[in-house]
Write a protein that holds these residues in place. Structure first.
Motif, PDB file in Angstrom:
ATOM      1  N   LYS A  54       0.947  -1.260  -0.150  1.00 26.36           N
ATOM      2  CA  LYS A  54      -0.012  -0.085   0.127  1.00 26.36           C
ATOM      3  C   LYS A  54       0.860   1.425  -0.145  1.00 26.36           C
ATOM      4  CE  LYS A  54      -4.105  -1.716   2.529  1.00 26.36           C
ATOM      5  NZ  LYS A  54      -4.740  -1.928   3.599  1.00 26.36           N
ATOM      6  N   LEU A  55       1.915   0.951   0.519  1.00 27.91           N
ATOM      7  CA  LEU A  55       2.809   2.323   0.316  1.00 27.91           C
ATOM      8  C   LEU A  55       3.068   2.739  -1.049  1.00 27.91           C
ATOM      9  CD1 LEU A  55       5.768   1.150   2.720  1.00 27.91           C
ATOM     10  CD2 LEU A  55       3.967   2.926   3.116  1.00 27.91           C
ATOM     11  N   SER A  56       3.231   4.060  -1.212  1.00 29.55           N
ATOM     12  CA  SER A  56       3.538   4.698  -2.497  1.00 29.55           C
ATOM     13  C   SER A  56       4.894   4.205  -2.995  1.00 29.55           C
ATOM     14  CB  SER A  56       3.488   6.337  -2.560  1.00 29.55           C
ATOM     15  OG  SER A  56       4.388   6.688  -1.612  1.00 29.55           O
ATOM     16  N   THR A  57       5.308   4.555  -4.207  1.00 34.42           N
ATOM     17  CA  THR A  57       6.717   4.098  -4.638  1.00 34.42           C
ATOM     18  C   THR A  57       7.921   5.024  -3.952  1.00 34.42           C
ATOM     19  OG1 THR A  57       6.179   3.312  -6.814  1.00 34.42           O
ATOM     20  CG2 THR A  57       8.400   4.070  -6.581  1.00 34.42           C
ATOM     21  N   GLU A  58       7.205   6.359  -3.660  1.00 34.23           N
ATOM     22  CA  GLU A  58       8.278   7.164  -3.072  1.00 34.23           C
ATOM     23  C   GLU A  58       8.272   6.791  -1.410  1.00 34.23           C
ATOM     24  OE1 GLU A  58       8.794  12.011  -1.788  1.00 34.23           O
ATOM     25  OE2 GLU A  58       6.800  11.256  -2.486  1.00 34.23           O
ATOM     26  N   SER A  59       7.384   6.271  -0.980  1.00 34.15           N
ATOM     27  CA  SER A  59       7.468   5.907   0.520  1.00 34.15           C
ATOM     28  C   SER A  59       8.252   4.602   0.761  1.00 34.15           C
ATOM     29  CB  SER A  59       5.974   5.690   1.317  1.00 34.15           C
ATOM     30  OG  SER A  59       5.441   6.960   1.432  1.00 34.15           O
ATOM     31  N   ARG A  60       8.257   3.741  -0.075  1.00 38.46           N
ATOM     32  CA  ARG A  60       8.861   2.490  -0.067  1.00 38.46           C
ATOM     33  C   ARG A  60      10.437   2.839  -0.415  1.00 38.46           C
ATOM     34  NH1 ARG A  60       4.555   0.133  -3.149  1.00 38.46           N
ATOM     35  NH2 ARG A  60       5.718   0.303  -4.908  1.00 38.46           N
ATOM     36  N   TYR A  61      10.625   4.051  -1.144  1.00 33.71           N
ATOM     37  CA  TYR A  61      12.162   4.206  -1.516  1.00 33.71           C
ATOM     38  C   TYR A  61      12.700   4.648  -0.261  1.00 33.71           C
ATOM     39  CZ  TYR A  61      15.968   6.798  -3.170  1.00 33.71           C
ATOM     40  OH  TYR A  61      17.394   7.316  -3.282  1.00 33.71           O
ATOM     41  N   LEU A  62      11.906   5.638   0.280  1.00 37.20           N
ATOM     42  CA  LEU A  62      12.447   6.170   1.722  1.00 37.20           C
ATOM     43  C   LEU A  62      12.612   5.261   2.968  1.00 37.20           C
ATOM     44  CD1 LEU A  62      10.376   9.574   1.393  1.00 37.20           C
ATOM     45  CD2 LEU A  62      12.522   9.317   0.790  1.00 37.20           C
ATOM     46  N   ARG A  63      11.549   4.239   2.657  1.00 33.33           N
ATOM     47  CA  ARG A  63      11.837   3.327   4.025  1.00 33.33           C
ATOM     48  C   ARG A  63      13.084   2.285   3.589  1.00 33.33           C
ATOM     49  NH1 ARG A  63      13.353   0.019   6.609  1.00 33.33           N
ATOM     50  NH2 ARG A  63      12.232  -1.402   8.233  1.00 33.33           N
ATOM     51  N   PHE A  64      12.972   1.811   2.550  1.00 33.76           N
ATOM     52  CA  PHE A  64      13.894   0.549   2.109  1.00 33.76           C
ATOM     53  C   PHE A  64      14.916   0.876   1.285  1.00 33.76           C
ATOM     54  CE2 PHE A  64       9.838  -1.484   3.128  1.00 33.76           C
ATOM     55  CZ  PHE A  64      10.055  -2.187   4.057  1.00 33.76           C
ATOM     56  N   PHE A  65      15.009   2.200   0.802  1.00 32.57           N
ATOM     57  CA  PHE A  65      16.016   2.699   0.025  1.00 32.57           C
ATOM     58  C   PHE A  65      15.817   1.963  -1.568  1.00 32.57           C
ATOM     59  CE2 PHE A  65      19.090   3.646   3.617  1.00 32.57           C
ATOM     60  CZ  PHE A  65      18.297   4.639   4.340  1.00 32.57           C
ATOM     61  N   SER A  66      14.685   1.423  -1.763  1.00 32.00           N
ATOM     62  CA  SER A  66      14.541   0.697  -3.045  1.00 32.00           C
ATOM     63  C   SER A  66      12.952   1.119  -3.153  1.00 32.00           C
ATOM     64  CB  SER A  66      14.857  -0.597  -2.815  1.00 32.00           C
ATOM     65  OG  SER A  66      14.318  -1.365  -4.010  1.00 32.00           O
ATOM     66  N   GLY A  67      12.648   1.208  -4.553  1.00 36.17           N
ATOM     67  CA  GLY A  67      11.182   1.418  -4.865  1.00 36.17           C
ATOM     68  C   GLY A  67      10.576   0.097  -5.201  1.00 36.17           C
ATOM     69  N   MET A  68      11.125  -1.017  -5.225  1.00 34.13           N
ATOM     70  CA  MET A  68      10.317  -2.112  -5.584  1.00 34.13           C
ATOM     71  C   MET A  68       9.093  -2.558  -4.568  1.00 34.13           C
ATOM     72  SD  MET A  68      12.834  -5.183  -3.590  1.00 34.13           S
ATOM     73  CE  MET A  68      14.223  -4.348  -4.098  1.00 34.13           C
ATOM     74  N   ARG A  69       8.194  -3.128  -5.103  1.00 37.30           N
ATOM     75  CA  ARG A  69       6.878  -3.058  -4.615  1.00 37.30           C
ATOM     76  C   ARG A  69       6.909  -4.248  -3.344  1.00 37.30           C
ATOM     77  NH1 ARG A  69       1.744  -1.833  -5.479  1.00 37.30           N
ATOM     78  NH2 ARG A  69      -0.122  -3.266  -4.702  1.00 37.30           N
ATOM     79  N   GLN A  70       7.896  -5.048  -3.262  1.00 37.83           N
ATOM     80  CA  GLN A  70       8.039  -6.007  -2.111  1.00 37.83           C
ATOM     81  C   GLN A  70       9.428  -6.193  -2.168  1.00 37.83           C
ATOM     82  OE1 GLN A  70       5.959  -6.955   0.206  1.00 37.83           O
ATOM     83  NE2 GLN A  70       4.305  -6.465  -0.331  1.00 37.83           N
ATOM     84  N   PRO A  71       9.900  -6.010  -0.607  1.00 41.40           N
ATOM     85  CA  PRO A  71      11.288  -6.428  -0.360  1.00 41.40           C
ATOM     86  C   PRO A  71      11.432  -7.933  -0.519  1.00 41.40           C
ATOM     87  CG  PRO A  71      10.161  -5.063   1.380  1.00 41.40           C
ATOM     88  CD  PRO A  71       9.321  -5.610   0.747  1.00 41.40           C
ATOM     89  N   PRO A  72      12.682  -8.435  -0.715  1.00 40.64           N
ATOM     90  CA  PRO A  72      12.874  -9.806  -0.639  1.00 40.64           C
ATOM     91  C   PRO A  72      12.612 -10.683   0.482  1.00 40.64           C
ATOM     92  CG  PRO A  72      15.141  -8.767  -1.170  1.00 40.64           C
ATOM     93  CD  PRO A  72      13.756  -7.302  -0.843  1.00 40.64           C
ATOM     94  N   GLN A  73      12.247 -11.740   0.323  1.00 41.37           N
ATOM     95  CA  GLN A  73      11.566 -12.582   1.390  1.00 41.37           C
ATOM     96  C   GLN A  73      12.538 -12.588   2.544  1.00 41.37           C
ATOM     97  OE1 GLN A  73       8.480 -13.910   1.217  1.00 41.37           O
ATOM     98  NE2 GLN A  73       8.930 -14.337   3.613  1.00 41.37           N
ATOM     99  N   HIS A  74      13.892 -12.429   2.531  1.00 41.84           N
ATOM    100  CA  HIS A  74      14.604 -12.588   3.609  1.00 41.84           C
ATOM    101  C   HIS A  74      14.634 -11.539   4.374  1.00 41.84           C
ATOM    102  CE1 HIS A  74      18.025  -9.564   2.392  1.00 41.84           C
ATOM    103  NE2 HIS A  74      17.555 -10.255   1.113  1.00 41.84           N
ATOM    104  N   VAL A  75      14.150 -10.306   3.710  1.00 37.76           N
ATOM    105  CA  VAL A  75      13.939  -8.919   4.638  1.00 37.76           C
ATOM    106  C   VAL A  75      12.658  -9.239   5.334  1.00 37.76           C
ATOM    107  CG1 VAL A  75      13.443  -6.575   4.189  1.00 37.76           C
ATOM    108  CG2 VAL A  75      15.183  -7.548   2.789  1.00 37.76           C
TER     109      VAL A  75
END
Length: 217
Positions: A54-75
């Protein structure tokens, strides 16, 4: 001391026993939206992944330093691997919405080389930003960190993340240095809690303090 919990539940200022043994805090956001705040569990994976989506691309980038829709499973696995001592995590859930979706989450990962320090992060889905969730979750986390003998938090923030920088500074953060384009702040837990106790524009913070004080009494 790992995973210590307090068996209290606070509903609109009233203290009751929680038979599950964990702390759940029922309160309201600034706009009166009902929320419960509780520790993150392994069975929260669907809530977590849906919240990240549900996070915007910008919010995901600011949180995970990446705009991918979902972080890898290990994260995802690391974010759910909560023991209440070396990894402390709490989530805010919409109490009255179908499925009780996650609205925000906060984490502290203890530093293996400095056990009195942990890395801090907080995320709120875009739709609910500006309603007091970040400060509510920060208050819960800081109180739990103090209970687990942590003294200081560090937070890594991209320079363009003005909201996160303002939150960190409101908690008394000191700018330590910049590394690989990321600004690093230190937050001393006791002064940060003292400043949060004085906050008047997020009414739910009083419920958070009351919950911990009732459990420690």
């Amino acid at each position: 001391m790992i995973g210590r919990t307090i068996s209290r539940i606070i509903i609109e200022g009233r203290a009751d026993r929680d038979t599950s043994g964990g702390m759940i805090i029922h309160t309201r956001l600034n706009d009166s939206t009902a929320v419960c705040i509780r520790t993150v569990r392994k069975d929260d994976e669907q809530r977590l992944t849906q919240g990240i989506a549900k996070l915007s691309t910008e919010s995901r980038y600011l949180r995970f330093f990446s705009g991918m829709r979902q972080p890898p499973q290990h994260v995802i696995d690391a974010l759910l691997d909560v023991d209440g001592h070396d990894h402390i995590a709490w989530g805010a859930i919409a109490s009255d919405e179908p499925g009780q979706p996650a609205l925000g989450v906060v984490h502290a990962f203890r530093d293996a080389d400095d056990p009195g320090q942990a890395e801090f992060s907080v995320t709120v889905i875009d739709e609910y930003q500006g309603r007091g969730i970040a400060r509510l979750l920060s208050t819960v986390l800081l109180l739990d960190c103090r209970r687990e003998d942590l003294e200081k938090l560090t937070v890594h923030i991209l320079p363009e993340n003005r909201a996160a920088i303002l939150l960190a500074k409101s908690l008394g953060a000191d700018h330590v240095h910049r590394e690989s384009g990321v600004t690093i702040f230190d937050i001393e837990i006791e002064p940060a809690l003292a400043s949060l106790r004085e906050v008047s524009d997020v009414p739910g913070i009083a419920d958070v303090f009351a919950a911990f004080e009732a459990g420690e009494g």
